[in-house]
Design a protein around this motif. Structure first.
Motif, mmCIF file in Angstrom:
data_model
loop_
_atom_site.group_PDB
_atom_site.id
_atom_site.type_symbol
_atom_site.label_atom_id
_atom_site.label_comp_id
_atom_site.label_asym_id
_atom_site.label_seq_id
_atom_site.Cartn_x
_atom_site.Cartn_y
_atom_site.Cartn_z
ATOM 1 N N ASP A 150 0.875 -1.169 0.000
ATOM 2 C CA ASP A 150 0.000 0.000 0.000
ATOM 3 C C ASP A 150 0.916 1.222 0.000
ATOM 4 O O ASP A 150 1.748 1.368 0.897
ATOM 5 N N MET A 163 0.593 4.094 0.863
ATOM 6 C CA MET A 163 0.499 4.921 2.069
ATOM 7 C C MET A 163 1.334 4.347 3.222
ATOM 8 O O MET A 163 1.489 4.979 4.252
ATOM 9 N N TYR A 223 -10.523 6.645 -4.956
ATOM 10 C CA TYR A 223 -11.016 6.682 -3.579
ATOM 11 C C TYR A 223 -10.023 7.332 -2.612
ATOM 12 O O TYR A 223 -10.364 7.646 -1.486
ATOM 13 N N ILE A 224 -8.805 7.530 -3.080
ATOM 14 C CA ILE A 224 -7.768 7.958 -2.137
ATOM 15 C C ILE A 224 -6.835 9.024 -2.753
ATOM 16 O O ILE A 224 -5.699 9.192 -2.330
ATOM 17 N N THR A 225 -7.360 9.757 -3.739
ATOM 18 C CA THR A 225 -6.527 10.722 -4.483
ATOM 19 C C THR A 225 -5.857 11.754 -3.579
ATOM 20 O O THR A 225 -4.630 11.906 -3.595
ATOM 21 N N PRO A 272 -5.486 11.997 -0.159
ATOM 22 C CA PRO A 272 -4.498 11.479 0.803
ATOM 23 C C PRO A 272 -3.178 11.077 0.144
ATOM 24 O O PRO A 272 -2.109 11.334 0.692
ATOM 25 N N ILE A 273 -3.240 10.469 -1.046
ATOM 26 C CA ILE A 273 -1.981 10.069 -1.703
ATOM 27 C C ILE A 273 -1.177 11.321 -2.083
ATOM 28 O O ILE A 273 0.035 11.396 -1.837
#
Ligand code: SAM
Length: 282
Positions: free
Chosen positions: A100, A102, A128-130, A132-133
């Motif tokens: 992952d 993250m 879904y995680i643009t 935060p990345i």
């Protein structure tokens, strides 16, 4: 191998006994011109290390491998790894890591693979995680030359928005602190399988080599942006005085010093003005 071909994708996945995983934001490209265009435009330096997030079955990875010195691709889905082993077998400059993003120590990864080369990020990001990345990359402390990502078109418009516009938000103000952002091109939903509900766009962030702004108190600068947009319908004076230990008078006087009215809302301030305000208040 033609990795944007729908029947190739289907047969590789069925041979590996896997299907698309919605929870990982898996929408794979089926128009081969798109990965070519992204790879062509993600950095100006061929002697680069490219970190790719979410290679899928490797359609963008192979275009990156053809153009750049080294590619490290981080894929969360264990089921895709045997496929990538196969599709990337002919590229000896590609390393695939099953993790992952993250949870990856990007500093250590760059230390291991960059060997003095400039480092860029290139990815068709899981939607879904643009944000935060993006924040994870920017706050990692790694000196990336550029970050080029495909994201939802709506989010792309937010990243390039001007102060005072409806799309301008905390992420825009924070991004402008790290570098300049350009929208390169739009990509229609029909270019993916399964097709998402919305169109996408590719944006490129060129990071400042040296910081353009150096707030005296970075934490305060970030908090000002955060609270200004958390309560974006309030005036900046009300939003900030409600959350931080500054009186309305102190904030009004700081705004006056900057030549700004006390009725102004945070959404009208540029990144530079947030830096100035934090410097005066600190
Ligand atoms: N690069 C491929 C393409 O363009 O066709 C796939 C892009 S797809 C939109 C997103 C990819 O990111 C998927 O392969 C998914 O499994 C992977 N992914 C999702 N979350 C991830 C995470 N946290 N870390 C690493 N990879 C992730």
């Amino acid at each position: 191998m033609e990795l944007c071909n729908l029947s190739v994708i289907r047969s590789l996945m069925s041979e590996a006994g896997i299907t698309f995983r919605k929870e990982f934001g898996q929408n794979f490209l089926i128009n081969r011109l798109i990965p070519e265009d992204i790879a062509d435009n993600c950095t100006d330096c061929a002697d680069s290390l490219i970190i790719e997030i979410g290679p899928g079955i490797g359609c963008l990875t192979q275009e990156l491998a053809l153009r750049y010195k080294r590619v490290v691709a981080i894929e969360i889905d264990r089921g895709l790894i045997p496929i990538l082993d196969r599709t990337m077998a002919e590229y000896d400059n590609v390393t695939v890591i099953n993790d992952d993003v993250m949870k990856v120590d990007l500093g250590a990864l760059v230390e291991k693979y960059a060997d003095g080369m400039p480092v860029s990020v290139c990815a068709n990001l899981p939607y879904y995680i643009t944000t935060p990345i993006l924040m994870y990359l920017l706050e990692s402390g790694v000196k990336f030359s550029s970050i080029t990502v495909m994201i939802q078109n709506e989010v792309a418009s937010r990243l390039v928005a001007k102060p005072g516009s409806a799309d301008y938000g905390a992420i825009t103000a924070v991004l402008n602190y790290y570098g300049t952002v350009r929208k390169l091109f739009k990509v229609s939903a029909g270019c993916f399988t399964p097709a998402p509900k919305v169109d996408s766009a590719v944006v490129r962030i060129d990071l400042y080599e040296k910081p353009l702004y150096e707030p005296k108190n970075e934490k305060l600068f970030r908090n000002l942006i955060r609270f200004a947009f958390e309560m974006r319908r309030k005036t900046l004076v009300n939003a900030i005085s409600a959350k931080l230990p500054y009186s309305k008078e102190q904030i009004i006087s700081a705004l006056e010093e900057m030549g700004l009215p006390d009725t102004i809302r945070g959404e009208r301030l540029s990144t530079e003005e947030f830096v100035k305000l934090s410097d005066i208040l600190s």
